[in-house]
Write a protein that holds these residues in place. Structure first.
Motif, PDB file in Angstrom:
ATOM      1  N   PRO A 234       0.860  -0.920   0.239  1.00 42.36           N
ATOM      2  CA  PRO A 234       0.078  -0.073  -0.579  1.00 42.36           C
ATOM      3  C   PRO A 234       0.735   0.921  -0.246  1.00 42.36           C
ATOM      4  N   CYS A 235       0.336   2.467  -0.446  1.00 40.46           N
ATOM      5  CA  CYS A 235       1.252   3.476   0.134  1.00 40.46           C
ATOM      6  C   CYS A 235       2.003   4.359   1.356  1.00 40.46           C
ATOM      7  N   ASN A 236       2.869   4.464   0.759  1.00 44.05           N
ATOM      8  CA  ASN A 236       3.179   5.267   2.022  1.00 44.05           C
ATOM      9  C   ASN A 236       2.795   7.175   2.250  1.00 44.05           C
ATOM     10  N   PRO A 237       3.307   7.311   3.634  1.00 47.66           N
ATOM     11  CA  PRO A 237       2.471   8.416   4.082  1.00 47.66           C
ATOM     12  C   PRO A 237       2.744   9.917   3.874  1.00 47.66           C
ATOM     13  N   TYR A 238       4.162   9.816   2.504  1.00 43.52           N
ATOM     14  CA  TYR A 238       4.158  10.519   1.199  1.00 43.52           C
ATOM     15  C   TYR A 238       3.882  10.838   0.733  1.00 43.52           C
ATOM     16  N   CYS A 239       2.699   9.733   0.202  1.00 43.70           N
ATOM     17  CA  CYS A 239       1.746   9.891  -0.997  1.00 43.70           C
ATOM     18  C   CYS A 239       0.994  11.010  -0.799  1.00 43.70           C
ATOM     19  N   ARG A 240       0.449  11.126  -1.705  1.00 44.74           N
ATOM     20  CA  ARG A 240      -0.779  12.566  -1.666  1.00 44.74           C
ATOM     21  C   ARG A 240      -1.894  12.337   0.027  1.00 44.74           C
ATOM     22  N   PRO A 241      -2.247  13.572   0.011  1.00 40.25           N
ATOM     23  CA  PRO A 241      -2.745  13.573   1.116  1.00 40.25           C
ATOM     24  C   PRO A 241      -4.317  12.228   1.369  1.00 40.25           C
ATOM     25  N   GLY A 242      -4.498  11.447   2.704  1.00 41.94           N
ATOM     26  CA  GLY A 242      -5.345  10.865   2.582  1.00 41.94           C
ATOM     27  C   GLY A 242      -5.390   9.040   1.534  1.00 41.94           C
ATOM     28  N   LEU A 243      -4.105   9.098   0.630  1.00 38.44           N
ATOM     29  CA  LEU A 243      -4.138   8.448   0.115  1.00 38.44           C
ATOM     30  C   LEU A 243      -3.249   7.362   1.205  1.00 38.44           C
ATOM     31  N   TRP A 244      -2.850   7.611   2.229  1.00 39.00           N
ATOM     32  CA  TRP A 244      -1.663   6.175   2.623  1.00 39.00           C
ATOM     33  C   TRP A 244      -3.748   5.476   3.547  1.00 39.00           C
ATOM     34  N   MET A 245      -4.305   6.546   4.274  1.00 37.24           N
ATOM     35  CA  MET A 245      -5.105   5.612   5.159  1.00 37.24           C
ATOM     36  C   MET A 245      -6.050   4.888   4.306  1.00 37.24           C
ATOM     37  N   GLN A 246      -6.269   5.470   2.731  1.00 41.56           N
ATOM     38  CA  GLN A 246      -7.308   4.797   1.759  1.00 41.56           C
ATOM     39  C   GLN A 246      -6.552   3.547   1.531  1.00 41.56           C
ATOM     40  N   ASP A 247      -5.515   3.450   1.188  1.00 39.28           N
ATOM     41  CA  ASP A 247      -5.657   2.621   0.570  1.00 39.28           C
ATOM     42  C   ASP A 247      -5.047   1.308   1.458  1.00 39.28           C
ATOM     43  N   ALA A 248      -4.956   1.601   2.774  1.00 36.84           N
ATOM     44  CA  ALA A 248      -5.012   0.647   3.787  1.00 36.84           C
ATOM     45  C   ALA A 248      -6.013  -0.566   4.425  1.00 36.84           C
ATOM     46  N   ALA A 249      -7.118   0.987   4.457  1.00 35.85           N
ATOM     47  CA  ALA A 249      -8.738   0.606   4.800  1.00 35.85           C
ATOM     48  C   ALA A 249      -9.431   0.116   3.700  1.00 35.85           C
ATOM     49  N   GLN A 250      -8.538   0.240   1.902  1.00 41.12           N
ATOM     50  CA  GLN A 250      -8.938  -0.529   1.483  1.00 41.12           C
ATOM     51  C   GLN A 250      -8.103  -1.767   1.261  1.00 41.12           C
ATOM     52  N   LEU A 251      -6.950  -2.211   1.773  1.00 38.69           N
ATOM     53  CA  LEU A 251      -6.303  -3.933   2.102  1.00 38.69           C
ATOM     54  C   LEU A 251      -7.037  -4.502   3.091  1.00 38.69           C
ATOM     55  N   ARG A 252      -7.618  -3.290   3.793  1.00 38.38           N
ATOM     56  CA  ARG A 252      -7.997  -4.523   4.601  1.00 38.38           C
ATOM     57  C   ARG A 252      -9.277  -4.883   4.988  1.00 38.38           C
ATOM     58  N   ALA A 253     -10.754  -4.337   4.085  1.00 36.28           N
ATOM     59  CA  ALA A 253     -11.177  -4.293   3.717  1.00 36.28           C
ATOM     60  C   ALA A 253     -11.370  -5.811   2.545  1.00 36.28           C
ATOM     61  N   TRP A 254     -10.104  -5.824   1.325  1.00 35.29           N
ATOM     62  CA  TRP A 254     -10.041  -6.677   1.016  1.00 35.29           C
ATOM     63  C   TRP A 254      -9.956  -8.466   1.488  1.00 35.29           C
ATOM     64  N   LEU A 255      -9.499  -8.245   2.860  1.00 33.47           N
ATOM     65  CA  LEU A 255      -8.451  -9.536   3.786  1.00 33.47           C
ATOM     66  C   LEU A 255      -9.661  -9.967   4.381  1.00 33.47           C
ATOM     67  N   ALA A 256     -10.436  -8.574   4.643  1.00 33.29           N
ATOM     68  CA  ALA A 256     -11.773  -9.499   4.852  1.00 33.29           C
ATOM     69  C   ALA A 256     -12.687 -10.404   4.771  1.00 33.29           C
ATOM     70  N   GLU A 257     -12.617  -9.693   3.560  1.00 38.96           N
ATOM     71  CA  GLU A 257     -13.912 -10.052   2.554  1.00 38.96           C
ATOM     72  C   GLU A 257     -13.285 -11.658   1.742  1.00 38.96           C
ATOM     73  N   HIS A 258     -12.001 -11.887   2.173  1.00 36.67           N
ATOM     74  CA  HIS A 258     -11.296 -13.131   1.924  1.00 36.67           C
ATOM     75  C   HIS A 258     -10.678 -13.803   2.207  1.00 36.67           C
ATOM     76  N   ARG A 259     -11.384 -13.831   3.916  1.00 38.08           N
ATOM     77  CA  ARG A 259     -10.477 -14.858   5.106  1.00 38.08           C
ATOM     78  C   ARG A 259     -11.581 -15.879   5.043  1.00 38.08           C
ATOM     79  N   GLY A 260     -11.340 -16.379   5.969  1.00 39.56           N
ATOM     80  CA  GLY A 260     -12.569 -17.869   6.209  1.00 39.56           C
ATOM     81  C   GLY A 260     -12.442 -18.849   5.238  1.00 39.56           C
TER      82      GLY A 260
END
Length: 350
Positions: A234-260
């Motif tokens: 995922p993107c680092n904190p030096y990316c454009r504003p908001g993208l670091w948290m956005q990428d992390a949240a998107q990754l977290r959601a994808w992992l939750a959807e594919h677990r189990g």
């Protein structure tokens, strides 16, 4: 006979008790103690609040370095408090309160950091699998990379464009015959993630688009059966504003959807340290760091191409609750600013 006249006027006041002098060097003890407490207090605030802004996230990368200052702060202020109480000097109550606050900060530090140094002890119930992750920074020496990865079962590369993948030695491609994506990466100049395996890759799936294209591969491992390996960057904190948290949240959601459905391994350059909100969220979801499971301690992986040792740990191997780790180490490869991480993983019933 002449009599002595009576003495008149106010009675003579008793001499005032002189104030006890302040112990020598007391000012230095207090000043140095407060100076030590300042970075410790900042680090504690960042650890508790877990800010989501990129600016504060950069500071939060160094939380462990700030937390250690609770120890000298406690020693200096407690010594000043003891000296003040023995001499009855002013300010002794305030110094005692500051000492207690430092003791509380140190206790919190131990509670937060100690588990990383203590092996989890979850039993391994299968034969082991070796998973390696390396951010090649588009420039890692291909031959040295191949040598460092010999003996692994699954390899995750980050920032690996197609030209770099094609430059890997033939002996590496012969050892790791399966890869996802099948063509090795996206466009010629795209620095995407890639999964190599010595065992068959049953299926591959691209994660939602982000600053770097991330991939998931289902690998049929003889030791564990089908396992989902997710190569992340995922993107680092030096990316454009908001993208670091956005990428992390998107990754977290994808992992939750594919677990189990099957065990899951998530490896790569997370662009986050353990104390960041983005990593804490994954730990709250039940993932465990392979480094923490073996008690590897304070693992640092970046930057690795300077005379100064790496300062922060942003490269991780995470496993879900069906897996455990029995070994973890870092290694260096010329040409990249990251250390690689190698984890030995097995199934568990713990």
């Amino acid at each position: 006979m002449t009599s002595t006249p009576p003495v008149t006027g106010r009675p003579t006041a008793a001499p005032a008790t002189p104030a006890r002098p302040r112990p020598r060097g007391q000012g230095w003890l207090v000043t140095l103690g407060l100076m030590a407490a300042a970075p410790a207090l900042l680090a504690t605030g960042l650890r508790v609040l877990q800010p989501g802004s990129e600016r504060l996230a950069k500071l939060a990368s160094f939380i462990p370095y700030g937390l250690v200052f609770w120890l000298p702060a406690l020693i200096l202020l407690a010594l000043a408090a003891i000296r003040a109480w023995r001499r009855g000097a002013s300010g002794r109550a305030a110094l005692g309160a500051l000492s207690l606050a430092c003791a509380a900060g140190l206790a919190a530090t131990v509670a937060w950091q100690a588990p990383a140094f203590i092996p989890d002890g979850r039993p391994a119930t299968t034969d082991p699998v070796t998973v390696v992750s390396l951010n090649v920074a588009q420039a890692a020496d291909p031959a040295a990379t191949a040598r460092a990865l010999s003996g692994a079962d699954v390899v995750v590369f980050a920032e690996a464009h197609r030209g770099w993948v094609d430059s890997l030695p033939e002996r590496f491609r012969a050892e790791f015959r399966y890869l996802a994506p099948a063509d090795g990466s996206g466009e010629e100049d795209d620095a995407d993630t890639v999964v190599f395996s010595r065992h068959p890759i049953v299926s591959a799936e691209a994660l939602p688009p982000s600053n770097f294209q991330q991939w998931s591969a289902v690998v049929r491992l003889p030791q564990l059966g089908p396992v989902r390996v997710v190569a992340v960057h995922p993107c680092n904190p030096y990316c454009r504003p908001g993208l670091w948290m956005q990428d992390a949240a998107q990754l977290r959601a994808w992992l939750a959807e594919h677990r189990g459905t099957m065990p899951m391994i998530v490896a790569g350059d997370f662009n986050a340290v353990d104390d960041h909100r983005t990593m804490q969220a994954l730990y709250d979801d039940g993932f465990r760091s392979a480094a923490d499971l073996v008690g590897a301690g304070f693992v640092r992986t970046w930057p690795a191409n300077t005379r100064v040792p790496p300062m922060i740990g942003i490269d991780h191997v995470l496993v879900d609750d069906r897996l455990t780790a029995s070994a973890f180490e870092t290694f260096g490869v010329p040409g990249t600013d990251h250390l690689g991480v190698r984890a030995v993983i097995a199934g568990t019933t713990g």
